[in-house]
Design an enzyme around this catalytic site. Structure first.
Site, mmCIF file in Angstrom:
data_model
loop_
_atom_site.group_PDB
_atom_site.id
_atom_site.type_symbol
_atom_site.label_atom_id
_atom_site.label_comp_id
_atom_site.label_asym_id
_atom_site.label_seq_id
_atom_site.Cartn_x
_atom_site.Cartn_y
_atom_site.Cartn_z
ATOM 1 N N ASP A 68 -27.787 -19.561 -9.423
ATOM 2 C CA ASP A 68 -26.502 -20.180 -9.750
ATOM 3 C C ASP A 68 -25.591 -19.297 -10.611
ATOM 4 O O ASP A 68 -24.477 -19.686 -10.907
ATOM 5 C CB ASP A 68 -26.732 -21.513 -10.467
ATOM 6 C CG ASP A 68 -27.301 -21.314 -11.863
ATOM 7 O OD1 ASP A 68 -27.686 -20.185 -12.198
ATOM 8 O OD2 ASP A 68 -27.347 -22.291 -12.615
ATOM 9 N N TYR A 109 -26.241 -10.546 -16.315
ATOM 10 C CA TYR A 109 -27.625 -10.179 -16.649
ATOM 11 C C TYR A 109 -27.831 -8.671 -16.799
ATOM 12 O O TYR A 109 -28.856 -8.236 -17.336
ATOM 13 C CB TYR A 109 -28.589 -10.731 -15.590
ATOM 14 C CG TYR A 109 -28.973 -12.173 -15.849
ATOM 15 C CD1 TYR A 109 -30.024 -12.494 -16.690
ATOM 16 C CD2 TYR A 109 -28.266 -13.220 -15.265
ATOM 17 C CE1 TYR A 109 -30.375 -13.812 -16.940
ATOM 18 C CE2 TYR A 109 -28.611 -14.540 -15.508
ATOM 19 C CZ TYR A 109 -29.666 -14.825 -16.355
ATOM 20 O OH TYR A 109 -30.012 -16.129 -16.607
#
Ligand code: NAD
Ligand code: G6P
Ligand code: MN
Length: 441
Positions: free
Chosen positions: A170, A264
């Protein structure tokens, strides 16, 4: 319209109430005849199951609802399995984060040594639920968002190559919502090009349906603010530590101004900064246990005590509606364009065929068709090659029970400075994961 039968694996997840309410809210798009929660922790699931039973009787009495720890009951006569299990629960997430930090390296749920440790635990749980699904409902599709998705997806590719499992994350959905806010558009009006691995990729294009390219406009904003936006559109990623993450995208863009980064990447490009700004005694696991987990289970207990879900503190997770989009794409052959984690097979021209990559795909009733993203530049390619090799080594280590390969995986991870540190971290992780990992020699 056909009505579907759905099992949620990981019924005791902190995300279950939000996702169930989102699915209730989307019944006109995705009608359900039955919904079952399945978990291997009876007590944890029963709290959410009991509360949702009360809520569903009030809000959707026509829907057959139950919760169970019996795999046969859970997986028989199902069309879809939404999977969000966490092998080892929050206790083990906390260890994944804190053990590496004790050695001065990144402690994170899905990246670096924490993600590797979690991966070694998740593979067993994932294979278990895939096998139940195939045994009791061979035509069922699993929509999996259990983490660490990159390692889980590679394990599925190798160990269950024909299983009907689709792996999705997501994070790109949440970040696209932020991008749409930046350029004053709706996410559904935008089409992206993207390449990478899960939690490790870049947007190369963000266009509206008329073909206008917004990449430069968004980059100008991110160079100043990261993905921090004025109005909060991405409801899942709101806690203070997430705000830091959105902001840090600014520094990711500085290293590689060509494309828009997945947040990330900060764990790989700025590991020293991240370690210095972590509190080894209070990590994200603690933030979630004191935040989301407490809120969700307190709200559930309140519903049970009052015997009604009217004015409850369960909230629709509208952010999760991509799960319904994905289920609809398969159920109704909508050919929706979505970012999925799939076997490369040429989608990224200069990257190995057998790598699990994250790219835009067309999703229909036969599954996913990846869209070609062409050749990628050297910098991204080299980073991805290093990381995908880590992920492959973890799966090989799991299958072969190989200490050597897991040590190599940790040594190769960009988050770890040396083979010595890798070994020290690994030995502590083995001790902590005795109950969960295959034995290594
Ligand atoms: P959680 O610990 O609250 O819930 C997970 C549940 O899974 C627990 O109730 C646990 O008992 C259960 N479980 C563990 N192993 C199981 C097994 N073998 N069979 C059945 N049930 C099992 O965790 P959470 O924070 O709600 O997160 C759930 C999962 O969703 C995690 O894997 C998380 O990383 C993932 N997640 C993924 C994304 C994504 O982008 N892919 C987004 C959000 C969360
Ligand atoms: C994002 C990622 C997920 C991850 C989650 C962690 O949504 O895409 O893969 O599990 O963040 O969120 P948390 O709130 O549990 O730290
Ligand atoms: Mn994710």
């Amino acid at each position: 319209m056909k009505k579907f039968s759905v099992v949620i694996a990981g019924g005791g997840s902190t995300f279950t109430p939000g996702i169930v309410m989102m699915m209730l809210d989307n019944r006109d798009r995705f009608p359900m005849r039955e919904l079952v929660l399945y978990d291997n922790d009876e007590k944890r699931q029963a709290v959410l199951g009991e509360a949702l039973d009360i809520l569903i009787k009030e809000q959707a009495p026509e829907l057959k609802f139950s919760y169970t720890t019996d795999p046969e009951v859970a997986f028989t006569d199902r069309d879809f399995c939404m999977a969000h299990i966490r092998a080892g629960q929050y206790d083990m997430r906390e260890k994944d984060e804190k053990i590496p930090l004790r050695h001065g390296v990144i402690g994170q749920e899905t990246c670096g040594p924490g993600g590797i440790a979690y991966g070694m635990r998740s593979i067993t749980g994932m294979l278990e639920i895939i096998d139940y699904m195939e045994k009791y409902s061979p035509d069922c599709w699993m929509l999996n968002y259990s983490n660490p998705a990159a390692i889980v997806a590679e394990a599925c590719r190798v160990l269950r190559p024909n299983a009907k499992v689709l792996n999705i994350c997501d994070m790109p959905v949440g970040t696209l919502r932020r991008m749409s806010q930046i350029i004053n558009k709706q996410p559904q009006d935008l089409e992206v090009r993207y390449f990478g691995l899960n939690h490790f990729g870049w947007w190369t294009s963000v266009k509206d349906k008329e073909g206008h390219e917004y990449l430069d406009e968004i980059k100008d904003y991110v160079a100043e603010n990261g993905y921090l936006t004025q109005v909060e559109v991405d409801t899942q990623h709101m806690d203070p530590s997430w705000q830091e993450t959105h902001k840090k995208a600014k520094d990711l863009l500085a290293v590689n101004p060509r494309y828009l980064p997945n947040t990330y990447l900060k764990y790989y490009l700025y590991p020293d900064y991240e370690v210095a700004h972590s509190n080894p005694d209070f990590t994200r696991a603690n933030e979630v246990m004191e935040g989301r987990e407490k809120q969700v289970f307190t709200a559930a207990r309140e519903i049970i005590e009052k015997g009604t879900a009217k004015n409850s503190n369960f909230h629709i997770d509208s952010h999760a509606s991509f799960i319904v989009d994905l289920a609809r794409a398969i159920a109704f052959n909508t050919h929706e364009r979505m970012l999925m984690i799939v076997e490369n097979n040429g989608a990224i021209a200069n990257f190995p065929d057998d790598a699990m990559v994250e790219v835009p795909c067309i999703v229909g009733s036969d599954g996913v068709e990846p869209l070609a993203q062409g050749k990628i530049p050297n910098f991204e390619q080299a980073l991805m090659y290093q990381q995908v090799t880590v992920e492959k080594l973890v799966v090989e280590a799991y299958i072969e029970g190989s200490y050597q390969k897991l040590w190599q995986a940790l040594t190769l991870s960009k988050t770890i400075p040396s083979a010595k540190v890798a070994k020290d971290v690994l030995d502590d992780l083995i001790e902590a994961n005795k109950e969960y990992w295959p034995e290594l020699s």
